[in-house]
Design a protein around this motif. Sequence first.
Motif, mmCIF file in Angstrom:
data_model
loop_
_atom_site.group_PDB
_atom_site.id
_atom_site.type_symbol
_atom_site.label_atom_id
_atom_site.label_comp_id
_atom_site.label_asym_id
_atom_site.label_seq_id
_atom_site.Cartn_x
_atom_site.Cartn_y
_atom_site.Cartn_z
ATOM 1 N N LEU A 210 0.818 -1.205 0.000
ATOM 2 C CA LEU A 210 0.000 0.000 0.000
ATOM 3 C C LEU A 210 0.852 1.256 0.000
ATOM 4 N N TYR A 220 -5.363 8.086 3.214
ATOM 5 C CA TYR A 220 -5.642 7.472 1.922
ATOM 6 C C TYR A 220 -4.679 6.306 1.709
ATOM 7 N N MET A 222 -3.566 3.394 -1.211
ATOM 8 C CA MET A 222 -3.671 2.938 -2.599
ATOM 9 C C MET A 222 -2.926 1.629 -2.763
ATOM 10 N N GLU A 223 -3.555 0.659 -3.409
ATOM 11 C CA GLU A 223 -2.852 -0.553 -3.789
ATOM 12 C C GLU A 223 -1.864 -0.193 -4.896
ATOM 13 N N LYS A 224 -0.601 -0.420 -4.647
ATOM 14 C CA LYS A 224 0.429 0.015 -5.586
ATOM 15 C C LYS A 224 0.311 -0.676 -6.949
ATOM 16 N N THR A 229 -8.022 2.718 -4.512
ATOM 17 C CA THR A 229 -7.749 3.625 -3.394
ATOM 18 C C THR A 229 -8.966 3.732 -2.480
ATOM 19 N N HIS A 230 -8.700 3.728 -1.176
ATOM 20 C CA HIS A 230 -9.736 3.923 -0.169
ATOM 21 C C HIS A 230 -9.312 5.049 0.761
ATOM 22 N N ILE A 256 1.145 7.466 -4.040
ATOM 23 C CA ILE A 256 0.467 8.742 -3.842
ATOM 24 C C ILE A 256 1.117 9.547 -2.723
ATOM 25 N N MET A 265 -0.298 11.616 -7.738
ATOM 26 C CA MET A 265 0.015 10.223 -8.017
ATOM 27 C C MET A 265 1.186 10.154 -8.985
ATOM 28 N N VAL A 286 -10.364 13.254 -4.736
ATOM 29 C CA VAL A 286 -9.938 11.875 -4.935
ATOM 30 C C VAL A 286 -10.915 11.188 -5.886
#
Length: 397
Positions: A210, A220, A222-224, A229-230, A256, A265, A286
């Motif tokens: 992440l 925030y 983000m899965e790389k 993104t959550h 991010i 990003m 976002v």
Amino acid sequence: MAAAARKHGSLDDDGGEEKEAGAVLHGDVLELTLSHVPLVDLVPAARVSRSWSLAVSSSLRHLRRPRPWLLVHYQSAQPPHAVSARAYDPRSRVWMDLEAGPGAAAAAKLLASAPLRSSHSALLYGVSPARLSFSPDPLHLTWRHASPPSAWRVDPAVALVGSRLVVAGGACDFEDDPLSVEVYDTRAGTWSACDPMPAPLKDSSASLWLSVAADGRRMYVMEKLTGATHAFDPEAGAWFGPYDLRPDRDVFYSVIGFSGDRLVMAGLLGNSEDLKGVKLWGSMMVEADGLEEICDMPEELVKELRDDNCCVSSLGMCSSGDFLYLYSNSKPELVFWCEREVESGAWRWGAARDAAARGRSLGKRVVYTCAEVGIGELREAAATGNGRFVVTTAEGQ
């Protein structure tokens, strides 16, 4: 006697020593000269006299302003897992070693049982079954320690949002809920449980997978590898999303961070075995539709980022204000930076090279932070005795 007294008078009066210093350099000439002096050396220069202090302030304000520093932290893999740090000042274009004072060294010893990690550019931390240790200050010379979260976590996603420290996911396999979230109130010194991370993050809840960013309201993640993104609001204890922050399908890896109020990003284009380019996008919201292309890394720098086989599998980013650092663990001797110019609004790129970094990083965990560092922070470090920066390499040497 009067002459002698005048010569050795206070540095704060308008007498002999100030006139003696100003007899050689004064006014615009002094300010121009000081603009070429490394920031760490401006601290003693500002103490010479009142006029020199004013000249230092004017030089920093009008001629060559401070820029965010990059700090590279090393933790030995061997007991007692000693921690050291190195810093890069882009204003002065110098690399420095940080010599920690007794207070900072004692605090760092408490990290021996925890892997050193960093998050959202500014936070340095360590989590173990014994304690939670974290340092949000720019130079990381002071640390705070707290009781550990209730769940045993190996590699959680961590972020400081206002006065709340969020610790999410990364739990050991034998824990009941690997997605559990706990929030530490730094003011009250208490822990509270919140809604768990979203179910889609079950297989990627560790910070390894992440990228974490934070502003004053939310965290925030983000899965790389996918860009999903959550967002988490610690005040409400609730999650939002998912958001798809990949406007370009050619991105295979992304991270991010925040540049001022804008979420930025950075994405690698192509694939891990054939890097085509690096691009930045930004948005005040976002949402994928709201992401605007900022700029591309120049091709000559992309070539430097690639290894001999054109392979690049990952990228890290630190940011502060309108200044970004990008780096790859496969090339620790090379750091890229990108800055938004105040006057034109254009973004310009550059690279900082530290030839000793590859040897220094062998057998060590390496993490990066970035922060605004000015005369005030350096004065405080000197006054407390917690740290001293020693210039070791000027760029180009």
